[in-house]
Design a protein around this motif. Structure first.
Motif, PDB file in Angstrom:
ATOM      1  N   VAL A 296     101.753 -22.996  53.897  1.00 20.61           N
ATOM      2  CA  VAL A 296     101.370 -24.391  53.803  1.00 20.61           C
ATOM      3  C   VAL A 296     100.561 -24.895  54.614  1.00 20.61           C
ATOM      4  CG1 VAL A 296     103.136 -25.086  55.663  1.00 20.61           C
ATOM      5  CG2 VAL A 296     102.835 -26.798  54.088  1.00 20.61           C
ATOM      6  N   MET A 297      99.582 -25.794  54.245  1.00 24.80           N
ATOM      7  CA  MET A 297      98.605 -26.119  54.821  1.00 24.80           C
ATOM      8  C   MET A 297      98.536 -27.754  55.004  1.00 24.80           C
ATOM      9  SD  MET A 297      94.474 -26.036  53.335  1.00 24.80           S
ATOM     10  CE  MET A 297      93.257 -25.262  54.522  1.00 24.80           C
ATOM     11  N   VAL A 298      98.026 -28.067  56.516  1.00 25.58           N
ATOM     12  CA  VAL A 298      97.802 -29.380  56.713  1.00 25.58           C
ATOM     13  C   VAL A 298      96.362 -29.685  57.089  1.00 25.58           C
ATOM     14  CG1 VAL A 298      98.376 -31.112  58.521  1.00 25.58           C
ATOM     15  CG2 VAL A 298      99.976 -29.701  57.858  1.00 25.58           C
ATOM     16  N   ASN A 299      95.723 -30.814  56.467  1.00 25.49           N
ATOM     17  CA  ASN A 299      94.413 -31.117  56.412  1.00 25.49           C
ATOM     18  C   ASN A 299      94.388 -32.456  57.129  1.00 25.49           C
ATOM     19  OD1 ASN A 299      91.787 -30.080  55.722  1.00 25.49           O
ATOM     20  ND2 ASN A 299      92.968 -29.144  53.950  1.00 25.49           N
ATOM     21  N   ILE A 300      93.579 -32.737  58.096  1.00 27.70           N
ATOM     22  CA  ILE A 300      93.301 -34.226  58.625  1.00 27.70           C
ATOM     23  C   ILE A 300      91.865 -34.343  58.609  1.00 27.70           C
ATOM     24  CG2 ILE A 300      93.726 -35.456  60.632  1.00 27.70           C
ATOM     25  CD1 ILE A 300      96.414 -33.828  61.284  1.00 27.70           C
ATOM     26  N   THR A 301      91.696 -35.517  58.101  1.00 22.02           N
ATOM     27  CA  THR A 301      90.192 -35.781  57.742  1.00 22.02           C
ATOM     28  C   THR A 301      89.616 -37.007  58.163  1.00 22.02           C
ATOM     29  OG1 THR A 301      90.455 -34.294  55.750  1.00 22.02           O
ATOM     30  CG2 THR A 301      88.274 -35.950  55.525  1.00 22.02           C
ATOM     31  N   ASP A 302      88.901 -37.176  58.881  1.00 20.09           N
ATOM     32  CA  ASP A 302      88.409 -38.578  59.458  1.00 20.09           C
ATOM     33  C   ASP A 302      86.857 -38.544  59.014  1.00 20.09           C
ATOM     34  OD1 ASP A 302      86.117 -37.720  61.503  1.00 20.09           O
ATOM     35  OD2 ASP A 302      88.087 -36.762  62.419  1.00 20.09           O
ATOM     36  N   SER A 303      86.241 -39.964  59.069  1.00 13.70           N
ATOM     37  CA  SER A 303      85.114 -40.211  58.979  1.00 13.70           C
ATOM     38  C   SER A 303      84.220 -40.555  59.828  1.00 13.70           C
ATOM     39  CB  SER A 303      85.139 -41.703  57.644  1.00 13.70           C
ATOM     40  OG  SER A 303      85.685 -41.474  56.921  1.00 13.70           O
ATOM     41  N   GLY A 304      84.309 -39.413  61.024  1.00 15.71           N
ATOM     42  CA  GLY A 304      83.844 -39.870  62.188  1.00 15.71           C
ATOM     43  C   GLY A 304      82.573 -39.388  62.706  1.00 15.71           C
ATOM     44  N   ILE A 305      82.237 -39.106  63.871  1.00 14.57           N
ATOM     45  CA  ILE A 305      81.069 -38.507  64.239  1.00 14.57           C
ATOM     46  C   ILE A 305      80.338 -37.261  63.534  1.00 14.57           C
ATOM     47  CG2 ILE A 305      80.990 -40.042  66.255  1.00 14.57           C
ATOM     48  CD1 ILE A 305      81.486 -37.412  67.831  1.00 14.57           C
ATOM     49  N   GLY A 306      81.579 -36.549  63.193  1.00 17.84           N
ATOM     50  CA  GLY A 306      81.329 -35.109  62.771  1.00 17.84           C
ATOM     51  C   GLY A 306      80.826 -33.964  64.079  1.00 17.84           C
ATOM     52  N   ILE A 307      80.829 -32.893  63.487  1.00 16.48           N
ATOM     53  CA  ILE A 307      80.406 -31.817  64.604  1.00 16.48           C
ATOM     54  C   ILE A 307      79.105 -30.804  64.161  1.00 16.48           C
ATOM     55  CG2 ILE A 307      81.302 -29.747  65.901  1.00 16.48           C
ATOM     56  CD1 ILE A 307      84.070 -31.209  64.894  1.00 16.48           C
ATOM     57  N   PRO A 308      78.075 -30.647  64.647  1.00 13.96           N
ATOM     58  CA  PRO A 308      77.083 -29.748  64.277  1.00 13.96           C
ATOM     59  C   PRO A 308      77.517 -28.457  63.787  1.00 13.96           C
ATOM     60  CG  PRO A 308      76.248 -30.867  66.297  1.00 13.96           C
ATOM     61  CD  PRO A 308      77.856 -31.178  66.211  1.00 13.96           C
ATOM     62  N   LYS A 309      77.116 -27.869  62.768  1.00  9.50           N
ATOM     63  CA  LYS A 309      77.627 -26.437  62.284  1.00  9.50           C
ATOM     64  C   LYS A 309      77.629 -25.594  63.568  1.00  9.50           C
ATOM     65  CE  LYS A 309      78.464 -26.243  57.646  1.00  9.50           C
ATOM     66  NZ  LYS A 309      78.911 -27.558  57.890  1.00  9.50           N
ATOM     67  N   ASP A 310      76.546 -25.463  64.125  1.00 11.06           N
ATOM     68  CA  ASP A 310      76.523 -24.439  65.247  1.00 11.06           C
ATOM     69  C   ASP A 310      77.497 -24.638  66.543  1.00 11.06           C
ATOM     70  OD1 ASP A 310      74.975 -26.528  65.873  1.00 11.06           O
ATOM     71  OD2 ASP A 310      73.861 -25.182  67.511  1.00 11.06           O
ATOM     72  N   LYS A 311      78.186 -25.555  66.603  1.00 10.24           N
ATOM     73  CA  LYS A 311      79.146 -25.882  67.452  1.00 10.24           C
ATOM     74  C   LYS A 311      80.612 -25.626  67.076  1.00 10.24           C
ATOM     75  CE  LYS A 311      75.865 -27.240  70.172  1.00 10.24           C
ATOM     76  NZ  LYS A 311      75.375 -28.623  70.514  1.00 10.24           N
ATOM     77  N   GLN A 312      80.542 -25.449  65.775  1.00 12.83           N
ATOM     78  CA  GLN A 312      81.942 -25.559  65.169  1.00 12.83           C
ATOM     79  C   GLN A 312      82.953 -24.236  65.616  1.00 12.83           C
ATOM     80  OE1 GLN A 312      81.552 -26.369  61.105  1.00 12.83           O
ATOM     81  NE2 GLN A 312      80.628 -28.339  61.240  1.00 12.83           N
ATOM     82  N   ALA A 313      82.195 -23.148  65.766  1.00 12.55           N
ATOM     83  CA  ALA A 313      82.819 -21.801  66.014  1.00 12.55           C
ATOM     84  C   ALA A 313      83.422 -21.805  67.575  1.00 12.55           C
ATOM     85  CB  ALA A 313      81.866 -20.504  65.993  1.00 12.55           C
ATOM     86  N   GLU A 314      83.024 -22.794  68.386  1.00 14.59           N
ATOM     87  CA  GLU A 314      83.709 -22.740  69.760  1.00 14.59           C
ATOM     88  C   GLU A 314      84.591 -23.871  69.922  1.00 14.59           C
ATOM     89  OE1 GLU A 314      81.274 -21.416  73.105  1.00 14.59           O
ATOM     90  OE2 GLU A 314      79.635 -21.962  72.170  1.00 14.59           O
ATOM     91  N   LEU A 315      84.727 -24.664  69.131  1.00 17.52           N
ATOM     92  CA  LEU A 315      85.909 -25.934  69.227  1.00 17.52           C
ATOM     93  C   LEU A 315      87.188 -25.494  69.754  1.00 17.52           C
ATOM     94  CD1 LEU A 315      85.313 -28.087  66.414  1.00 17.52           C
ATOM     95  CD2 LEU A 315      84.321 -28.359  68.390  1.00 17.52           C
TER      96      LEU A 315
END
Ligand code: ADP
Length: 376
Positions: A296-315
């Motif tokens: 089962v999958m949960v997806n939570i989507t916002d229209s906020g500031i977003g995150i640069p691609k190169d920072k996503q791996a470390e979140l």
């Protein structure tokens, strides 16, 4: 391996024979130039160096070897039948030699010396390696200490902020009582409650982070219906942030084996981040879906500031905060780290899809509980 350097092939053969007899691995060079090339390419434990050679003589070769970091500690024994005077012997030691043996020599004595110098060399190398490990360890600890200090400063600041607000709101409550302004008092009490909730979450995150580090994050696993866990989390957030709407789509109607409170904690964290990092938007999309009959999958989507691609791996790593947002929004970078640990311990997956300026979609999956299966 021992390197023998001599311009006369017959000398090389004789030396090789002696050394092979004592089970040494041997390499040879017929000139100083060839010896230098070999020394830079391969690793030797000792060099037997003839003094008298055309081109570079033994002293010059020894001086060059002493000049390279990689080779400077390799023991060199000079062998000479011609330069037997004291001044040559002195020169031999001055150019970096460990010993100066005059031909003809006693093979057994040479072997004893070789063994001793190789042993000393091995000890030197072992000591240097140990020193290097120690230097790295000290640097690592210093860095850890600095990170800890920075964290304590940040954590104190984060804890202080809601406390200061609570102090302020309590004064307002007191004044409202004096004025008998019940509505105002209720409003300020409500704000106090929100700040207390923030404090509570911060302290829980701090405690969870330290429990993860010591391997003591406990789970009370049971079989649950998944939909009520979701609904409960959405209700809590809707009450805490009445200004925001959470648009829920899909449902799972499945059972999950896990810790209800911990899973709720993940959803609350994703949702409160979605709200925190969307200062100009008031709608969050919440989707639940079945990927297959066993996930089962949960997806939570916002229209906020977003995150640069190169920072996503470390979140999802400990204390990580995206530089671009860390000054504008309060936080300690522990929430997603704790979420990741909880999801991993439920054998699920997690991740994010995001574009700066457009918004983020954080997801996690969990294995569906199958009646006969015994997860965990
Ligand atoms: P905190 O929010 O306390 O900093 P988290 O571990 O929850 O800690 O999040 C880590 C970082 O991930 C945040 O500092 C922020 O930079 C980024 N982040 C998390 N959720 C979002 C989101 N919905 N939109 C944009 N950035 C986010």
């Amino acid at each position: 391996m021992i390197l023998i350097v001599d311009d006369k092939p017959e000398n090389l053969i004789a030396l090789k024979r002696i050394l092979h007899k004592h089970h040494f691995e041997v390499d040879s060079a017929l000139s100083g130039e060839e010896a230098l090339k070999k020394v830079l390419k391969s690793n030797y434990d000792l060099i037997l160096l003839d003094v008298q050679m055309p081109g570079l003589d033994g002293f010059e070769v020894a001086e060059s070897i002493a000049g390279y970091n990689k080779t400077k500690d390799i023991p060199i024994i000079f062998l000479s039948a011609v330069n037997v005077k004291k001044q040559f012997i002195n020169k031999g030691y001055a150019s970096g030699g460990r010993d100066y043996i005059i031909k003809p020599f006693e093979p057994d004595v040479l072997i004893l010396k070789i063994k001793m110098f190789i042993k000393l060399y091995e000890q030197t190398v072992a000591l240097q390696n140990m020193q290097q490990v120690l230097v790295e360890e000290i640097e690592f600890r210093k860095q850890a200490e600095r990170t800890k200090d920075e964290f304590i400063t940040m954590a104190s600041h984060e804890l202080k902020t809601p406390l200061t607000s609570i102090k302020g709101y309590m004064q307002m409550v007191e004044r409202s009582f004096v004025r008998e302004a019940k509505e105002d008092a209720r409003k300020y009490l409500d704000r106090t409650r929100q700040q207390l909730e923030k404090l509570n979450i911060l302290i829980d995150d701090l405690l969870d982070t330290s429990k993860i580090a010591s391997g003591k994050l406990d789970f009370r696993n049971k079989v649950y219906d998944f939909d009520p866990i979701i609904d409960n989390a959405v209700d809590i957030i809707s009450q805490t942030y009445p200004s925001h709407s959470i648009l829920k789509t899909g449902s799972a109607d499945v059972k999950i084996y896990g810790d209800q409170l911990r899973l709720e904690q993940v959803i609350l964290n994703y949702l409160s981040n979605a709200i925190k990092y969307s200062p100009n938007s008031f709608e969050i999309l919440f989707d639940v879906s079945l990927l297959s009959c066993d996930e089962v999958m949960v997806n939570i989507t916002d229209s906020g500031i977003g995150i640069p691609k190169d920072k996503q791996a470390e979140l999802f790593t400990r204390f990580y905060r995206v530089d671009e947002s860390s000054n504008r929004f309060q936080g300690l970078g522990m929430g997603l780290y704790v979420c990741a640990e909880i999801i991993k311990r439920h054998h699920g997956r997690y991740g994010v899809d995001s574009e700066p300026g457009k918004g983020s979609s954080f997801y996690f999956t969990l294995p569906v509980y199958q009646e006969q299966s015994t997860n965990n």
